[in-house]
Motif scaffolding. Structure first.
Motif, PDB file in Angstrom:
ATOM      1  N   ARG A 166       0.828  -1.216   0.000  1.00 33.79           N
ATOM      2  CA  ARG A 166       0.000   0.000   0.000  1.00 33.79           C
ATOM      3  C   ARG A 166       0.857   1.260   0.000  1.00 33.79           C
ATOM      4  NH1 ARG A 166      -2.689  -3.989   2.354  1.00 33.79           N
ATOM      5  NH2 ARG A 166      -4.965  -4.057   2.302  1.00 33.79           N
ATOM      6  N   SER A 167       2.063   1.166  -0.511  1.00 32.29           N
ATOM      7  CA  SER A 167       2.988   2.301  -0.425  1.00 32.29           C
ATOM      8  C   SER A 167       2.450   3.546  -1.115  1.00 32.29           C
ATOM      9  CB  SER A 167       4.340   1.928  -1.034  1.00 32.29           C
ATOM     10  OG  SER A 167       4.191   1.571  -2.396  1.00 32.29           O
ATOM     11  N   GLY A 168       1.611   3.349  -2.148  1.00 32.92           N
ATOM     12  CA  GLY A 168       1.085   4.506  -2.867  1.00 32.92           C
ATOM     13  C   GLY A 168       0.061   5.310  -2.095  1.00 32.92           C
ATOM     14  N   ASP A 169      -0.500   4.709  -1.042  1.00 32.28           N
ATOM     15  CA  ASP A 169      -1.538   5.406  -0.275  1.00 32.28           C
ATOM     16  C   ASP A 169      -0.980   6.148   0.939  1.00 32.28           C
ATOM     17  OD1 ASP A 169      -3.361   4.279  -2.007  1.00 32.28           O
ATOM     18  OD2 ASP A 169      -3.618   2.492  -0.775  1.00 32.28           O
ATOM     19  N   LEU A 170       0.328   6.061   1.142  1.00 34.50           N
ATOM     20  CA  LEU A 170       0.913   6.584   2.378  1.00 34.50           C
ATOM     21  C   LEU A 170       1.434   8.001   2.205  1.00 34.50           C
ATOM     22  CD1 LEU A 170       2.939   3.383   3.324  1.00 34.50           C
ATOM     23  CD2 LEU A 170       0.698   4.060   4.172  1.00 34.50           C
ATOM     24  N   ARG A 171       1.334   8.760   3.268  1.00 40.12           N
ATOM     25  CA  ARG A 171       1.842  10.134   3.248  1.00 40.12           C
ATOM     26  C   ARG A 171       3.359  10.130   3.121  1.00 40.12           C
ATOM     27  NH1 ARG A 171       0.492  11.546   8.047  1.00 40.12           N
ATOM     28  NH2 ARG A 171      -1.685  11.995   7.547  1.00 40.12           N
ATOM     29  N   ASP A 172       4.018   9.276   3.874  1.00 38.78           N
ATOM     30  CA  ASP A 172       5.481   9.157   3.815  1.00 38.78           C
ATOM     31  C   ASP A 172       5.825   7.671   3.904  1.00 38.78           C
ATOM     32  OD1 ASP A 172       8.190   9.296   3.957  1.00 38.78           O
ATOM     33  OD2 ASP A 172       8.285  10.515   5.786  1.00 38.78           O
ATOM     34  N   ALA A 173       5.837   7.019   2.730  1.00 34.49           N
ATOM     35  CA  ALA A 173       6.007   5.569   2.690  1.00 34.49           C
ATOM     36  C   ALA A 173       7.341   5.144   3.291  1.00 34.49           C
ATOM     37  CB  ALA A 173       5.892   5.073   1.246  1.00 34.49           C
ATOM     38  N   GLN A 174       8.392   5.916   3.051  1.00 30.44           N
ATOM     39  CA  GLN A 174       9.719   5.509   3.502  1.00 30.44           C
ATOM     40  C   GLN A 174       9.864   5.586   5.022  1.00 30.44           C
ATOM     41  OE1 GLN A 174      12.889   7.209   1.299  1.00 30.44           O
ATOM     42  NE2 GLN A 174      12.107   6.476  -0.654  1.00 30.44           N
ATOM     43  N   ARG A 175       8.983   6.269   5.656  1.00 29.79           N
ATOM     44  CA  ARG A 175       8.993   6.297   7.121  1.00 29.79           C
ATOM     45  C   ARG A 175       7.970   5.319   7.685  1.00 29.79           C
ATOM     46  NH1 ARG A 175       5.927   8.916  10.864  1.00 29.79           N
ATOM     47  NH2 ARG A 175       6.914   9.323  12.896  1.00 29.79           N
ATOM     48  N   SER A 176       6.823   5.241   7.025  1.00 26.92           N
ATOM     49  CA  SER A 176       5.712   4.449   7.572  1.00 26.92           C
ATOM     50  C   SER A 176       5.945   2.944   7.429  1.00 26.92           C
ATOM     51  CB  SER A 176       4.406   4.828   6.865  1.00 26.92           C
ATOM     52  OG  SER A 176       4.078   6.169   7.137  1.00 26.92           O
ATOM     53  N   ILE A 177       6.479   2.498   6.297  1.00 24.65           N
ATOM     54  CA  ILE A 177       6.582   1.061   6.056  1.00 24.65           C
ATOM     55  C   ILE A 177       7.446   0.366   7.116  1.00 24.65           C
ATOM     56  CG2 ILE A 177       7.517  -0.668   4.455  1.00 24.65           C
ATOM     57  CD1 ILE A 177       6.404   1.004   2.170  1.00 24.65           C
ATOM     58  N   PRO A 178       8.678   0.837   7.393  1.00 27.17           N
ATOM     59  CA  PRO A 178       9.472   0.136   8.414  1.00 27.17           C
ATOM     60  C   PRO A 178       8.816   0.171   9.793  1.00 27.17           C
ATOM     61  CG  PRO A 178      10.843   1.637   7.144  1.00 27.17           C
ATOM     62  CD  PRO A 178       9.440   1.939   6.777  1.00 27.17           C
ATOM     63  N   ILE A 179       8.359   1.362  10.203  1.00 30.03           N
ATOM     64  CA  ILE A 179       7.797   1.487  11.564  1.00 30.03           C
ATOM     65  C   ILE A 179       6.540   0.644  11.700  1.00 30.03           C
ATOM     66  CG2 ILE A 179       6.781   3.113  13.198  1.00 30.03           C
ATOM     67  CD1 ILE A 179       8.638   5.253  12.042  1.00 30.03           C
ATOM     68  N   GLY A 180       5.623   0.801  10.740  1.00 31.36           N
ATOM     69  CA  GLY A 180       4.352   0.094  10.824  1.00 31.36           C
ATOM     70  C   GLY A 180       4.519  -1.416  10.763  1.00 31.36           C
ATOM     71  N   THR A 181       5.343  -1.888   9.811  1.00 34.01           N
ATOM     72  CA  THR A 181       5.518  -3.341   9.652  1.00 34.01           C
ATOM     73  C   THR A 181       6.186  -3.955  10.881  1.00 34.01           C
ATOM     74  OG1 THR A 181       5.763  -2.985   7.264  1.00 34.01           O
ATOM     75  CG2 THR A 181       6.438  -5.114   8.131  1.00 34.01           C
ATOM     76  N   ILE A 182       7.262  -3.334  11.348  1.00 35.21           N
ATOM     77  CA  ILE A 182       7.990  -3.903  12.494  1.00 35.21           C
ATOM     78  C   ILE A 182       7.141  -3.843  13.756  1.00 35.21           C
ATOM     79  CG2 ILE A 182       9.997  -3.534  13.982  1.00 35.21           C
ATOM     80  CD1 ILE A 182      11.539  -2.724  11.430  1.00 35.21           C
ATOM     81  N   LEU A 183       6.383  -2.764  13.934  1.00 35.71           N
ATOM     82  CA  LEU A 183       5.489  -2.682  15.098  1.00 35.71           C
ATOM     83  C   LEU A 183       4.391  -3.746  15.022  1.00 35.71           C
ATOM     84  CD1 LEU A 183       4.957   1.113  15.871  1.00 35.71           C
ATOM     85  CD2 LEU A 183       6.048  -0.610  17.304  1.00 35.71           C
TER      86      LEU A 183
END
Length: 1145
Positions: free
Chosen positions: A460-477
């Motif tokens: 869902r990287s295209g729907d994110l405000r800041d994919a490069q910050r959200s993907i690592p934090i969200g996935t690992i959490l």
């Protein structure tokens, strides 16, 4: 104070001067841009989305101009005009090198289309390159990554199998299983975060990441494995849905019902197949109608999962104060199925009378007290224990250890009981038994699907405000949260629930309730309904995601037979891909067992995760310049650990499924490689190949190869025609036959001119050569050099072709067959200089004469390869026939070796020695020693040498008109003939041998004509500069003319007249004796070779070296022509000054 300003558009249009504007007015000036007026306020609110074409372009990956500095280039950007003086120095390059302001503007405003297919997306794209103004995506880490990952990870296995895994494996081993699987996904998430934050990930999610990191072969193989995993996950979720429906919600809805207990399992599987197929059809229709309905329901499904988990924790807390009442009936130590009786007792007292219960009737032949009962029933008492004793009951110590067993094993509690004398084999008794054999590795395979789903955020990287910050934090959490949930569930289930209930997979001992439901609060139905909708939602999402993944792979064009699945409805729905997905999903449903399907999808997901880790490790170790992830908390060692863990889990789960999954991936890999994936994605495997090649080249350069390792590394010099096509393609065929795909082959050619002027011709020539190499199956490299002249170009090629230790050691070229007719002497001079240079560079030289007569790919019949070993120059003559006979074309040819013995040599001993030498070389060949006796130099040899030297002098000294030239040529021809006849009449060399001299005369006649034609051509070359189109003289000798000339030349006056006319002609006595000896050798050797090898399929011959003084270069070409006259296929071989074959092992 007013300001004037000029707006300089970067993307088109011309500079526009705005009217004077007063800041006090408070109005926003409208800037005219092209033909439109845009308010700046409106421009601030809207962000233009740059659309990209989803169709695969001819260069590779469906994402246009990925190598461009811009994310997307539109046609509007091409005609950019620059109007200004500050950067005038760069204005001519502005099309290819844009202004920094323009680049930054495009990059800052870039966003991606949402990954979910929007309605009418294709229709919108057809409207042209217009940029649409929509709100930029605003999803943050929690909504965009964390919750989708949580929803995908938590699912059917937690609700249906987690309690059974804990009961069977015990708390300790279950904890190890969960820890291993969660560690695997956590390490994979770290690697994935590094890849996902290394630039923009446009579409395709995990498939895009893997394929762009590991290349098209690995990308296609792993992408299809990921697709199959997602598809089988859909089947697993549907089977979970049906299991919940038929076992816990409406058991009466079963179509197939077993009359005997032995057939219950089979009836259940058939029910699963029927209901599963219906459910799949219904879900596929929902997905086909529109994915937007699935997306709208996603929040509902997520709420079900969260509520179910909260209900579990609430139930655990409640057991501390007030455990729920779920009694479990035990007979001795055996657990009973609590379906067909209501009281856990053998008898009961009603109205002061002892009567039997329903339980008695299950074990005895009748309900009478004196009836015959099953022995174990008689010997043991019935007891009732609490199924949920509670968190503080101390049951955790009993559940600590594993309890594996075979299929049909009774679920027993660790208490005292009396065993029967004869074990009962009555399977109709209401005992709780294992439905399958259980062991540690099986439970790993069944459990692993419960930790998959970590890719949901990156998809869902295209729907994110800041994919490069959200993907690592969200996935690992999300992984950390689910890991805590799973590990805590292992401990809490073991601490709250009785062991026999944990091992009861379908809850038969607790009146058919879902085991995890018995623990929940306020009601078991919370979990049942929640898990049902959760499985429905997960199945729908799998059926939504898998076809789009297949569509992305198909549109990349790397697997040709899948290209049909790249098409869909007008709005972009992948119809054909959905049909294939439903078909594969149906195979999973026909398996019908959740426990059998889970390990299958575990394999595919583990393989996908393995390659994600491999991609990250490779990029890190290779230190690729483009590898600059924003996520910094990764290390190649962690990636390798994750990769190893994935591989270990694959074989732990099921070694045969692992081998099948790897075989499928390997077949796809080889298929893509075989079809030639013409993609360049800057992948890590290419970087690995480059690093490996560099390392090998450095190692190779340490020392020259040993004689045992020597093989011809070829530089093939090709001639091109006027249309830049290969003139002698059979030279490439011969290369293929000689190399058989082994070693180095560099195919080179030279174009005359300057590179700036000939750049397009050079590229076209290179393309034509590659096409010829492909058609002739020549594997190697192509190198076209543009040089001011042919001589220098060939010199540059022979010096600089290759790299490090991978340099050529042998040059292969065609004999310049038209050197006599050529107007330009540079053609044969260039050939001789090449011979000299290869000798100086210690490179072997192979010259193929009559190369157009060489075989292509058709097998030759019976024949011989004849080797004429005149002088030893390293053993090339022995090695080449052996290499040729490895190829199918020459395999049936036998090898013959001829060597020449002089008067002083012992030819018999020479033959024996040569046979022994070949025996030690392990070569099979016939040996023949040819004796060449010393003989007087014939008149023919003298005359041939005389004419050769005459022409050399004539070319140097005479500058005549065309008419005079013709007379001179005629007179030289006549002189040659009369001289030959005069010598024949005296009979100095041929007295008494008239039969032998007659053929010699014919040869002389032919030679005279040959010299005439050659001289004509050579003289025509002298006045090329004066004449625009040189006129050549060609004379054809008829039989009548020949006799006339013979009669005329016999007159002494005629020959004396010619002698007087040309005083510069040297006499025989004053001839260069070195030339006479060389001509004599050529003539005599030619006679011997033609006599023995005229019918051979190929003749290999030592190539004599050129003269040290360049004055005799043309004579050298004559010597070689005489030597090779009358032979069909000849390969002249000149060694490189080192031994290339050895008798030692």
């Amino acid at each position: 104070m007013t300001e004037r300003f000029v707006v300089v558009p970067v993307n088109g249009g011309s500079a526009v001067s705005a009217e004077e504007h007063s800041p006090e007015s408070g109005e926003t000036p409208a800037v005219e841009y092209g033909d439109r007026d845009l308010g700046l306020e409106e421009d601030r609110e809207a962000v233009p989305i740059l659309e990209y074409s989803r169709e695969p372009n001819k260069y590779g990956d469906g994402i246009p101009k990925e190598s461009s500095p811009f994310i997307n280039n539109t046609d509007n950007d091409k005609g950019t005009l620059y109007d200004g003086k500050n950067m005038a120095l760069f204005e001519e390059e502005m099309d290819s090198n844009p202004m920094v302001s323009s680049l930054l503007s495009k990059l800052a405003n870039y966003t991606n289309l949402t990954q979910g297919v929007r309605e009418h997306e294709e229709a919108d794209e057809e409207e042209g390159a217009k940029k649409k103004t929509v709100k930029s995506p605003q999803m943050g880490t929690f909504i965009g990554v964390y919750l989708p990952c949580l929803q995908n990870i938590l699912g059917v296995i937690l609700f249906l199998r987690m309690t059974w895994i804990v009961g069977t494996a015990g708390i300790l081993e279950a904890f190890i299983i969960v820890a291993m699987c969660c560690s695997c996904t956590m390490l994979t998430a770290i690697s994935m975060s590094a890849i996902a934050t290394n630039g923009v990930v446009p579409a395709g999610g995990s498939y895009y990441m893997i394929s762009r990191s590991l290349g098209p072969e690995f990308g296609g193989a792993v992408g299809l494995c990921f697709y199959l995993g997602t598809t089988f996950a859909g089947a697993m979720y549907i089977l979970g849905t049906i299991e919940i429906l038929l076992t816990y919600i409406v058991p009466s809805a079963a179509i197939f019902k077993a009359e005997e207990k032995a057939y219950e399992a089979e009836a259940m599987l058939n029910n699963m197949r029927v209901y599963g197929t219906c459910c799949l059809t219904l879900m596929a229709l929902v997905v086909f109608v529109g994915v937007k309905y699935v997306n709208k329901l996603a929040l509902v499904f997520l709420a079900c999962v969260v509520l179910s988990i909260l209900a579990i924790y609430a139930g655990v807390i409640k057991t501390i104060f007030e455990p729920p009442v779920f009694p479990v009936c035990l007979l001795g130590n055996r657990t009973l199925q609590n379906h067909d009786f209501d009281k856990c007792a053998k008898t009961e007292i009603i109205d002061n009378m002892t009567v039997t219960t329903k339980l008695w009737a299950l074990f005895c032949q009748s309900s009478e007290l004196n009836s015959t009962c099953e022995e174990y029933f008689v010997l043991n008492n019935v007891t009732e224990v609490q199924g949920i004793p509670g968190l503080t009951s101390g049951v955790i110590s009993e559940n600590m250890w594993s309890s594996y067993g075979h299929a049909g094993m009774l679920v027993e509690k660790d208490v005292a009981s009396v065993a029967p004398s004869v074990p009962s084999e009555n399977i109709n008794l209401p005992y709780v038994v294992n439905d399958i054999a259980t062991f540690f590795t099986l439970l790993v395979g069944i459990y692993f699907p419960s930790v998959t789903g970590i890719m949901a955020g990156s998809n869902r990287s295209g729907d994110l405000r800041d994919a490069q910050r959200s993907i690592p934090i969200g996935t690992i959490l999300a992984i950390a949260t689910t890991t805590i949930i799973y590990l805590s569930c292992v401990v809490l289930f073991g601490a709250c629930i009785e062991g026999v209930v944990l091992r009861d997979k379908f809850g038969d001992s607790v009146k058919g309730n879902l085991v995890i439901g018995t623990l929940s609060w306020p009601s078991p139905w919370v979990i049942v309904i929640g898990s049902f909708f959760s499985c429905c939602g997960a199945g729908l999402q799998s059926l939504t995601g898998a076809p789009r993944l297949l569509q992305a792979i198909a549109r990349d064009g790397i697997v040709p037979f899948l290209e049909v699945f790249g098409h869909g409805k007008a709005n972009g729905e992948p119809t054909w891909a959905l049909l294939l997905t439903a078909g594969i999903c149906e195979t999973g449903i026909l398996i019908a067992s959740l426990d059998a399907v889970a390990p299958i999808l575990s394999m595919f997901f583990l393989m996908c995760y393995l390659f994600v880790n491999l991609a990250c490790a490779l990029q890190t170790l290779l230190r690729t310049p483009n590898w600059r992830p924003r996520f910094k908390y990764y290390h190649w060692a962690l990636s390798f650990l994750g990769m190893s863990l994935c591989l270990a889990l694959m074989f732990i789960s099921s070694w045969y499924y692992a081998l099948v999954a790897m075989l499928i991936a390997g077949c796809i890999y080889k298929y893509i490689e075989y079809r030639g994936a013409e993609k360049e994605w800057g992948d890590g495997i290419r970087g690995l190949s480059l690093n490996a090649a560099r390392y090998a080249l450095i190692r190779l350069e340490e020392a020259p190869p040993h004689t045992k390792n020597w093989r011809p590394q070829l530089l093939v010099l090709l001639n091109l025609d006027s249309e830049l096509r290969v003139k002698h393609p059979r030279l490439l065929s011969f290369t293929t036959q000689l190399k058989a795909g082994k070693g180095l082959t560099i195919v080179g050619s030279v174009l005359e001119g300057t590179y700036l002027a000939k750049e397009t011709e050079a590229k076209k020539a290179e393309q034509n050569i590659k096409v010829a190499m492909s058609s002739e199956k020549t594997k190697g490299f192509c190198h076209v050099v543009v040089s001011s002249n042919l001589r220098d170009g060939i010199s540059h090629l022979t010096q600089s072709a290759g790299l490090g230790g991978m340099k050529h050691n042998t040059v292969l070229m065609a004999w310049p067959g038209s050197w006599r007719q050529s107007n330009d002497a540079l053609s044969w001079k260039s050939f001789i200089e090449t011979v000299r240079e290869t000798t100086a560079a210690h490179q072997a030289l192979l010259v193929a004469k009559n190369v157009d007569n060489f075989p292509q790919q058709d097998r030759l019949g019976e024949g011989t390869i004849d080797v004429w070993w005149i002088v030893h120059d390293g053993g090339m003559l022995m090695l080449l026939p052996f290499l040729l006979r490895q190829h199918k074309v020459w395999r049936k040819c036998k090898m013959r070796i001829f060597t020449v013995a002089q008067m002083d040599d012992n030819s018999i001993q020479m033959k024996k020695d040569l046979q022994m030498f070949l025996y030690h070389l392990r070569l099979d060949a016939e040996v023949e020693v040819v004796e060449m006796h010393d003989s007087d130099i014939s008149a023919f040899t003298y005359e041939k040498t005389l004419v050769m030297e005459q022409r050399s002098q004539m070319l140097k000294q005479m500058q005549l008109s065309r008419t005079e030239r013709e007379r001179e040529i005629q007179s030289i021809t006549d002189e040659s003939r009369s001289s030959i006849r005069r010598k024949n009449q005296t009979g100095a060399e041929c007295s008494g041998l008239s039969n032998q001299c007659a053929p010699l005369e014919d040869e002389m006649d032919n030679e005279a004509q040959l010299i005439h034609d050659k001289n004509t051509a050579s003289h025509a070359a002298l006045n090329d500069k004066a004449d625009a189109t040189p006129d050549r003289v060609h004379m054809t000798w008829t039989k009548e003319k020949l006799f006339t000339e013979r009669n005329r030349n016999r007159e002494p006056n005629a020959s004396m007249g010619v002698r007087d006319l040309f005083n510069m002609k040297p006499e025989w006595e004053s001839l260069n004796q070195s030339n006479v000896r060389r001509m004599h050798t050529a003539v005599k050797l030619n006679e011997v070779v033609v006599n023995k090898s005229q019918g051979a399929q190929l003749v290999l011959l030592n190539m004599p070296g050129p003269p040290k003084h360049r004055g005799g270069d043309e004579n050298y070409m004559e010597f070689l022509e005489v030597l090779l006259e009358g032979l069909n296929r000849v390969l002249l071989v000149r060694g490189g000054g080192r031994e290339v074959i050895t008798i030692y092992s």
